[in-house]
Design an enzyme around this catalytic site. Structure first.
Site, PDB file in Angstrom:
ATOM      1  N   CYS A  15      -4.959  -3.335   3.159  1.00 35.27           N
ATOM      2  CA  CYS A  15      -4.637  -3.020   4.556  1.00 35.27           C
ATOM      3  C   CYS A  15      -5.808  -3.233   5.527  1.00 35.27           C
ATOM      4  O   CYS A  15      -6.118  -4.355   5.891  1.00 35.27           O
ATOM      5  CB  CYS A  15      -4.081  -1.596   4.640  1.00 35.27           C
ATOM      6  SG  CYS A  15      -3.153  -1.243   6.156  1.00 35.27           S
ATOM      7  N   GLU A  23       0.847  -1.192   0.000  1.00 33.55           N
ATOM      8  CA  GLU A  23       0.000   0.000   0.000  1.00 33.55           C
ATOM      9  C   GLU A  23       0.886   1.246   0.000  1.00 33.55           C
ATOM     10  O   GLU A  23       1.979   1.242   0.557  1.00 33.55           O
ATOM     11  CB  GLU A  23      -0.878  -0.012   1.252  1.00 33.55           C
ATOM     12  CG  GLU A  23      -1.821   1.174   1.368  1.00 33.55           C
ATOM     13  CD  GLU A  23      -2.594   1.178   2.673  1.00 33.55           C
ATOM     14  OE1 GLU A  23      -3.708   1.706   2.694  1.00 33.55           O
ATOM     15  OE2 GLU A  23      -2.075   0.654   3.682  1.00 33.55           O
ATOM     16  N   LYS A  54     -10.104   1.098  -1.876  1.00 32.46           N
ATOM     17  CA  LYS A  54     -10.234   0.653  -0.481  1.00 32.46           C
ATOM     18  C   LYS A  54     -11.592   1.032   0.105  1.00 32.46           C
ATOM     19  O   LYS A  54     -11.975   2.199   0.130  1.00 32.46           O
ATOM     20  CB  LYS A  54      -9.106   1.281   0.333  1.00 32.46           C
ATOM     21  CG  LYS A  54      -8.970   0.776   1.758  1.00 32.46           C
ATOM     22  CD  LYS A  54      -7.741   1.431   2.383  1.00 32.46           C
ATOM     23  CE  LYS A  54      -7.462   0.942   3.790  1.00 32.46           C
ATOM     24  NZ  LYS A  54      -6.253   1.585   4.343  1.00 32.46           N
TER      25      LYS A  54
END
Length: 281
Positions: free
Chosen positions: A159, A45, A117
């Protein structure tokens, strides 16, 4: 269609606010992976940069078809290798916000899938970590179907998404064989939860989990935990990066996925009459 056994490479490094410097590091790591005959490289990321403030991050952001991403697609083409680019600061036209976008590039340099995300990390633990992604990121609005690659069908996360099993189960129901969570975990949360979360996602979905991670001190305010790793469908850590910048390699065995599922057929045992089913998109 991918083969039964494929070699993947995970990268680990310490991004700064200098995109050109970061590209040079990733280029070297991709070339190392190519020399090892990896078929796909997984990058953390915020691989493009980690700004010292939200304002700087916004100022440095670019569109997905801008010159920065073009350099990475050229890198894939030059090395004839697939790339999982784990979290690009994607500029949103007309807004003072960005998407955190996971981009998959094939060996011809074509973008074949992207995912923004969905879960934003807004946490304030006094004395340990304070970070509010929603101040400068927009959440993604969709789960992206798993993408077919030479190493298997990959479900995309980023993440903080690793904390939400609903996402991993949905991707597994859609046929994912690998789940990937490129990350920049904080040290405090990494020490407590990094490995156990990755192993849990692998065990419950019976997929490989690949998590390339940022490591080390990015600036005076930000430090990442590192420990890029691959977990197999039985929940065993089969590869892990050492401290600092580098790569690790892992063999993805699709036959082993089938073996684990046949020996522990949890998908056949789900009691959807007792709880809400996680629906495929």
């Amino acid at each position: 269609m991918s083969q039964e056994r494929s070699l993947v490479a995970l990268t680990q490094f310490t991004a700064t606010s200098d995109p050109e410097r970061n590209f040079g590091v990733i280029r070297d790591l991709v070339e190392q992976a190519k020399a090892c005959r990896a078929e796909m490289v997984f990058v953390p990321e915020a691989f493009d940069y980690i700004g010292e403030s939200g304002r700087e991050s916004l100022a440095l952001s670019e569109s997905i078809d801008g010159p920065r991403m073009t350099k990475y697609t050229q890198l894939a083409r030059d090395n004839q290798i697939w790339l999982s680019l784990g979290g690009f600061h994607e500029k949103v036209s007309g807004k003072e916000l960005m998407y955190n976008t996971h981009v998959v590039v094939d060996c011809n340099g074509s973008i074949i899938s992207k995912y923004s995300k969905a879960h934003l990390f807004d946490v304030d633990i006094k004395g340990k970590v304070s970070l509010k992604e929603s101040d400068y990121f927009m959440p993604g609005s969709a789960i992206v179907p798993p993408v077919e690659t030479p190493v298997g069908k990959i479900g995309l996360g980023i993440c903080y998404d690793v904390r939400f099993p609903e996402l991993s189960l949905s991707l597994a129901k859609q046929g994912a064989e690998i789940l990937t969570y490129p990350s920049a975990f904080t040290v405090a949360t990494g020490l407590a939860h990094w490995e156990v979360l990755l192993r849990a996602r692998a065990i419950e979905t019976q997929c490989y989990v690949i998590a390339a991670a940022q490591t080390g001190k990015h600036n005076e305010k930000r430090q990442s935990y590192g420990h890029s790793m691959v977990v197999d469908p039985w929940g065993c850590v089969i590869a892990q990066c050492r401290e600092g910048t580098g790569i690790c390699l892992a063999l993805i065995d699709r036959a082993y996925i089938k073996q684990v599922k046949s020996q522990m057929p949890v998908s056949d045992h789900r009691r959807n009459d007792l709880y809400t089913e996680v629906k495929a998109i």
